[in-house]
Design a protein around this motif. Structure first.
Motif, PDB file in Angstrom:
ATOM      1  N   THR A  91      38.760  37.201  39.751  1.00  0.00           N
ATOM      2  CA  THR A  91      37.794  36.607  38.834  1.00  0.00           C
ATOM      3  C   THR A  91      36.507  36.229  39.563  1.00  0.00           C
ATOM      4  O   THR A  91      35.434  36.303  38.987  1.00  0.00           O
ATOM      5  CB  THR A  91      38.386  35.374  38.134  1.00  0.00           C
ATOM      6  N   HIS A  92      36.619  35.813  40.817  1.00  0.00           N
ATOM      7  CA  HIS A  92      35.432  35.474  41.625  1.00  0.00           C
ATOM      8  C   HIS A  92      34.520  34.500  40.884  1.00  0.00           C
ATOM      9  O   HIS A  92      33.299  34.660  40.887  1.00  0.00           O
ATOM     10  CB  HIS A  92      34.644  36.731  41.998  1.00  0.00           C
ATOM     11  N   PHE A  93      35.105  33.477  40.263  1.00  0.00           N
ATOM     12  CA  PHE A  93      34.271  32.490  39.567  1.00  0.00           C
ATOM     13  C   PHE A  93      33.210  31.952  40.523  1.00  0.00           C
ATOM     14  O   PHE A  93      33.490  31.638  41.682  1.00  0.00           O
ATOM     15  CB  PHE A  93      35.126  31.335  39.026  1.00  0.00           C
ATOM     16  N   GLY A  94      31.981  31.858  40.044  1.00  0.00           N
ATOM     17  CA  GLY A  94      30.882  31.311  40.832  1.00  0.00           C
ATOM     18  C   GLY A  94      30.276  32.253  41.856  1.00  0.00           C
ATOM     19  O   GLY A  94      29.364  31.865  42.582  1.00  0.00           O
ATOM     20  N   HIS A  95      30.721  33.484  41.932  1.00  0.00           N
ATOM     21  CA  HIS A  95      30.263  34.434  42.957  1.00  0.00           C
ATOM     22  C   HIS A  95      28.961  35.112  42.495  1.00  0.00           C
ATOM     23  O   HIS A  95      28.967  36.251  42.021  1.00  0.00           O
ATOM     24  CB  HIS A  95      31.345  35.461  43.237  1.00  0.00           C
ATOM     25  N   HIS A 123      42.039  42.959  44.818  1.00  0.00           N
ATOM     26  CA  HIS A 123      41.262  43.254  46.026  1.00  0.00           C
ATOM     27  C   HIS A 123      40.440  44.539  45.959  1.00  0.00           C
ATOM     28  O   HIS A 123      39.326  44.569  46.457  1.00  0.00           O
ATOM     29  CB  HIS A 123      42.173  43.271  47.260  1.00  0.00           C
ATOM     30  N   ALA A 124      40.933  45.584  45.356  1.00  0.00           N
ATOM     31  CA  ALA A 124      40.277  46.896  45.418  1.00  0.00           C
ATOM     32  C   ALA A 124      39.146  47.060  44.399  1.00  0.00           C
ATOM     33  O   ALA A 124      38.377  48.012  44.493  1.00  0.00           O
ATOM     34  CB  ALA A 124      41.317  48.002  45.228  1.00  0.00           C
ATOM     35  N   HIS A 125      39.041  46.169  43.442  1.00  0.00           N
ATOM     36  CA  HIS A 125      37.972  46.219  42.432  1.00  0.00           C
ATOM     37  C   HIS A 125      37.856  47.596  41.779  1.00  0.00           C
ATOM     38  O   HIS A 125      36.764  48.133  41.601  1.00  0.00           O
ATOM     39  CB  HIS A 125      36.630  45.780  43.030  1.00  0.00           C
ATOM     40  N   GLY A 126      38.998  48.188  41.455  1.00  0.00           N
ATOM     41  CA  GLY A 126      39.003  49.477  40.777  1.00  0.00           C
ATOM     42  C   GLY A 126      38.757  50.671  41.677  1.00  0.00           C
ATOM     43  O   GLY A 126      38.623  51.793  41.205  1.00  0.00           O
ATOM     44  N   GLY A 127      38.713  50.454  42.976  1.00  0.00           N
ATOM     45  CA  GLY A 127      38.393  51.524  43.916  1.00  0.00           C
ATOM     46  C   GLY A 127      39.557  52.418  44.314  1.00  0.00           C
ATOM     47  O   GLY A 127      39.351  53.402  45.017  1.00  0.00           O
ATOM     48  N   VAL A 178      45.049  45.088  39.006  1.00  0.00           N
ATOM     49  CA  VAL A 178      44.919  44.274  37.795  1.00  0.00           C
ATOM     50  C   VAL A 178      43.650  43.424  37.840  1.00  0.00           C
ATOM     51  O   VAL A 178      43.542  42.420  37.153  1.00  0.00           O
ATOM     52  CB  VAL A 178      46.174  43.393  37.542  1.00  0.00           C
ATOM     53  N   GLY A 179      42.679  43.850  38.648  1.00  0.00           N
ATOM     54  CA  GLY A 179      41.424  43.121  38.769  1.00  0.00           C
ATOM     55  C   GLY A 179      40.609  43.160  37.493  1.00  0.00           C
ATOM     56  O   GLY A 179      40.710  44.097  36.693  1.00  0.00           O
ATOM     57  N   VAL A 180      39.788  42.145  37.315  1.00  0.00           N
ATOM     58  CA  VAL A 180      38.972  42.028  36.105  1.00  0.00           C
ATOM     59  C   VAL A 180      38.030  43.211  35.913  1.00  0.00           C
ATOM     60  O   VAL A 180      37.593  43.482  34.798  1.00  0.00           O
ATOM     61  CB  VAL A 180      38.150  40.711  36.091  1.00  0.00           C
ATOM     62  N   ASP A 181      37.715  43.933  36.997  1.00  0.00           N
ATOM     63  CA  ASP A 181      36.765  45.046  36.951  1.00  0.00           C
ATOM     64  C   ASP A 181      37.295  46.282  36.229  1.00  0.00           C
ATOM     65  O   ASP A 181      36.517  47.167  35.876  1.00  0.00           O
ATOM     66  CB  ASP A 181      36.404  45.481  38.374  1.00  0.00           C
ATOM     67  N   LEU A 182      38.611  46.385  36.048  1.00  0.00           N
ATOM     68  CA  LEU A 182      39.202  47.580  35.454  1.00  0.00           C
ATOM     69  C   LEU A 182      38.906  47.638  33.964  1.00  0.00           C
ATOM     70  O   LEU A 182      38.988  46.623  33.278  1.00  0.00           O
ATOM     71  CB  LEU A 182      40.719  47.601  35.667  1.00  0.00           C
TER      72      LEU A 182
END
Length: 193
Positions: A10-14, A140-144, A154-158
Protein backbone atom coordinates in the motif's frame (compact mmCIF):
# COMPACT_ATOMS: atom_id res chain seq x y z
CA UNK A 1 -19.53 -14.99 8.01
CA UNK A 2 -16.14 -13.31 8.37
CA UNK A 3 -13.92 -13.12 5.30
CA UNK A 4 -10.15 -13.15 4.86
CA UNK A 5 -8.47 -10.70 2.49
CA UNK A 6 -4.94 -10.17 1.17
CA UNK A 7 -3.09 -7.10 -0.06
CA UNK A 8 0.46 -5.80 -0.26
CA UNK A 9 2.50 -2.69 -0.94
CA UNK A 10 0.00 0.00 0.00
CA UNK A 11 2.94 2.35 0.68
CA UNK A 12 0.70 4.78 2.55
CA UNK A 13 2.31 8.23 2.59
CA UNK A 14 4.92 7.36 -0.06
CA UNK A 15 4.80 10.65 -1.99
CA UNK A 16 7.65 9.83 -4.39
CA UNK A 17 5.65 6.93 -5.92
CA UNK A 18 3.12 9.48 -7.13
CA UNK A 19 5.67 12.20 -7.93
CA UNK A 20 7.65 9.83 -10.17
CA UNK A 21 4.47 8.70 -11.93
CA UNK A 22 4.67 5.12 -10.66
CA UNK A 23 1.10 5.42 -9.40
CA UNK A 24 -1.39 7.48 -11.38
CA UNK A 25 -2.81 9.83 -8.76
CA UNK A 26 -2.66 13.62 -8.48
CA UNK A 27 -0.99 13.45 -5.07
CA UNK A 28 -0.33 11.12 -2.14
CA UNK A 29 -3.53 12.14 -0.36
CA UNK A 30 -5.60 11.02 -3.35
CA UNK A 31 -3.76 7.66 -3.43
CA UNK A 32 -4.13 7.07 0.30
CA UNK A 33 -7.82 8.02 0.25
CA UNK A 34 -8.52 5.73 -2.73
CA UNK A 35 -6.96 2.76 -0.94
CA UNK A 36 -8.90 3.53 2.26
CA UNK A 37 -12.17 3.89 0.32
CA UNK A 38 -11.62 0.67 -1.65
CA UNK A 39 -10.51 -1.22 1.49
CA UNK A 40 -13.55 -0.18 3.50
CA UNK A 41 -15.92 -0.95 0.62
CA UNK A 42 -15.09 -4.69 0.81
CA UNK A 43 -13.78 -5.29 4.35
CA UNK A 44 -16.10 -5.45 7.38
CA UNK A 45 -15.03 -4.74 10.94
CA UNK A 46 -14.62 -8.43 11.87
CA UNK A 47 -12.93 -9.54 8.63
CA UNK A 48 -9.23 -10.41 8.60
CA UNK A 49 -6.79 -8.64 6.27
CA UNK A 50 -3.30 -10.05 5.72
CA UNK A 51 -1.02 -7.23 4.58
CA UNK A 52 2.09 -8.68 2.93
CA UNK A 53 4.43 -5.83 3.66
CA UNK A 54 5.32 -2.22 2.91
CA UNK A 55 2.31 -0.85 4.74
CA UNK A 56 3.59 2.74 4.90
CA UNK A 57 6.55 4.74 3.67
CA UNK A 58 6.30 8.01 5.56
CA UNK A 59 7.82 9.93 8.46
CA UNK A 60 4.41 11.18 9.60
CA UNK A 61 3.54 8.67 12.33
CA UNK A 62 0.34 10.50 13.31
CA UNK A 63 -1.00 10.42 9.73
CA UNK A 64 -0.16 6.73 9.33
CA UNK A 65 -1.81 5.91 12.69
CA UNK A 66 -4.93 7.79 11.56
CA UNK A 67 -5.00 5.88 8.25
CA UNK A 68 -4.62 2.60 10.15
CA UNK A 69 -7.52 3.49 12.49
CA UNK A 70 -9.74 4.27 9.49
CA UNK A 71 -9.15 0.88 7.84
CA UNK A 72 -11.79 -1.72 8.71
CA UNK A 73 -11.00 -5.23 9.81
CA UNK A 74 -8.46 -7.05 11.90
CA UNK A 75 -5.07 -6.41 10.31
CA UNK A 76 -2.02 -8.68 10.32
CA UNK A 77 1.34 -7.78 8.81
CA UNK A 78 4.04 -9.83 7.13
CA UNK A 79 6.95 -7.41 7.28
CA UNK A 80 8.31 -5.95 4.05
CA UNK A 81 11.55 -4.11 3.36
CA UNK A 82 9.94 -0.68 3.94
CA UNK A 83 8.59 -1.79 7.35
CA UNK A 84 12.11 -1.82 8.84
CA UNK A 85 14.38 1.03 9.94
CA UNK A 86 17.35 -1.29 9.45
CA UNK A 87 17.77 -5.08 9.32
CA UNK A 88 15.93 -6.67 12.23
CA UNK A 89 14.54 -3.37 13.58
CA UNK A 90 10.89 -2.64 12.78
CA UNK A 91 10.05 1.02 12.27
CA UNK A 92 8.56 2.28 15.55
CA UNK A 93 5.68 3.85 13.60
CA UNK A 94 4.76 0.42 12.15
CA UNK A 95 5.33 -1.48 15.41
CA UNK A 96 3.10 0.97 17.31
CA UNK A 97 0.03 0.25 15.18
CA UNK A 98 -2.72 -1.94 16.69
CA UNK A 99 -2.12 -5.07 14.63
CA UNK A 100 -4.39 -8.06 15.36
CA UNK A 101 -1.22 -10.06 16.09
CA UNK A 102 2.46 -9.21 16.32
CA UNK A 103 3.88 -8.47 12.82
CA UNK A 104 5.66 -11.49 11.37
CA UNK A 105 9.03 -11.66 9.72
CA UNK A 106 9.29 -13.20 6.25
CA UNK A 107 6.99 -16.25 5.94
CA UNK A 108 3.65 -17.33 7.36
CA UNK A 109 1.65 -20.41 6.38
CA UNK A 110 -2.13 -20.26 6.79
CA UNK A 111 -5.03 -22.54 5.93
CA UNK A 112 -7.83 -21.33 3.69
CA UNK A 113 -10.39 -24.11 3.99
CA UNK A 114 -8.44 -27.22 3.05
CA UNK A 115 -5.82 -25.29 1.08
CA UNK A 116 -2.37 -24.31 2.30
CA UNK A 117 -1.22 -20.75 1.60
CA UNK A 118 2.30 -19.44 2.13
CA UNK A 119 2.53 -15.68 2.66
CA UNK A 120 5.73 -13.69 2.22
CA UNK A 121 6.60 -10.15 1.22
CA UNK A 122 9.09 -11.54 -1.28
CA UNK A 123 8.36 -13.84 -4.23
CA UNK A 124 9.66 -17.38 -3.76
CA UNK A 125 10.56 -19.83 -6.53
CA UNK A 126 9.65 -22.71 -4.24
CA UNK A 127 7.66 -22.67 -1.02
CA UNK A 128 6.43 -25.24 1.49
CA UNK A 129 4.10 -27.66 -0.27
CA UNK A 130 4.55 -26.17 -3.74
CA UNK A 131 4.62 -29.66 -5.30
CA UNK A 132 1.49 -30.64 -3.34
CA UNK A 133 -0.84 -27.88 -4.50
CA UNK A 134 -0.13 -25.19 -1.93
CA UNK A 135 -0.35 -21.52 -2.93
CA UNK A 136 2.03 -18.61 -2.43
CA UNK A 137 1.01 -14.94 -2.26
CA UNK A 138 3.65 -12.20 -2.20
CA UNK A 139 4.23 -8.49 -2.74
CA UNK A 140 7.41 -6.47 -3.35
CA UNK A 141 7.49 -6.96 -7.14
CA UNK A 142 4.84 -4.31 -7.96
CA UNK A 143 3.52 -6.39 -10.85
CA UNK A 144 6.97 -6.94 -12.33
CA UNK A 145 6.90 -10.75 -12.17
CA UNK A 146 4.56 -13.12 -13.97
CA UNK A 147 2.52 -15.65 -12.02
CA UNK A 148 4.39 -18.90 -11.46
CA UNK A 149 2.37 -22.06 -10.87
CA UNK A 150 0.25 -21.37 -7.76
CA UNK A 151 2.23 -18.24 -6.90
CA UNK A 152 1.17 -14.64 -7.51
CA UNK A 153 1.73 -11.02 -6.57
CA UNK A 154 -1.07 -9.46 -4.48
CA UNK A 155 0.27 -5.90 -4.56
CA UNK A 156 -2.09 -2.98 -5.00
CA UNK A 157 -0.49 -2.24 -8.40
CA UNK A 158 -1.98 -5.33 -10.07
CA UNK A 159 -5.01 -4.68 -12.31
CA UNK A 160 -7.13 -7.39 -10.62
CA UNK A 161 -6.20 -6.08 -7.16
CA UNK A 162 -6.73 -2.43 -8.11
CA UNK A 163 -5.82 -0.89 -4.74
CA UNK A 164 -8.35 -3.15 -2.96
CA UNK A 165 -7.92 -6.10 -0.58
CA UNK A 166 -9.00 -9.32 -2.32
CA UNK A 167 -10.15 -12.73 -1.13
CA UNK A 168 -8.29 -15.97 -1.77
CA UNK A 169 -10.98 -17.10 -4.25
CA UNK A 170 -10.70 -13.87 -6.23
CA UNK A 171 -6.89 -13.94 -6.27
CA UNK A 172 -6.58 -17.52 -7.51
CA UNK A 173 -9.01 -16.99 -10.42
CA UNK A 174 -6.23 -16.00 -12.77
CA UNK A 175 -3.80 -18.71 -11.61
CA UNK A 176 -5.54 -21.37 -13.68
CA UNK A 177 -4.14 -19.63 -16.75
CA UNK A 178 -0.63 -19.22 -15.32
CA UNK A 179 2.15 -21.25 -16.85
CA UNK A 180 3.08 -24.22 -14.70
CA UNK A 181 6.40 -23.53 -13.07
CA UNK A 182 8.41 -26.52 -14.19
CA UNK A 183 11.94 -25.75 -15.23
CA UNK A 184 13.78 -27.79 -17.83
CA UNK A 185 17.25 -28.78 -16.85
CA UNK A 186 20.22 -29.24 -19.13
CA UNK A 187 23.60 -30.67 -18.44
CA UNK A 188 26.58 -28.39 -18.99
CA UNK A 189 27.46 -30.38 -22.11
CA UNK A 190 24.10 -29.50 -23.68
CA UNK A 191 24.48 -25.73 -23.23
CA UNK A 192 26.08 -24.10 -26.24
CA UNK A 193 28.53 -21.24 -25.66
Amino acid sequence: MNKTFFISDTHFGHASLVAKGERRFNDITEMDERIIENWNAVVSDNDLVWHLGDFAVSNDADRIAEIFRRLKGRKRLILGNHDYDRPGVIKPMVAALSWDEEPRDIIETVAIGDRRLVLCHYPLRTWPGHKKGSYHFYGHAHGGLADFGNSRDVGVDLPDVSFTPRTFAKLIERLSSAEVGILETQSVAQVSP
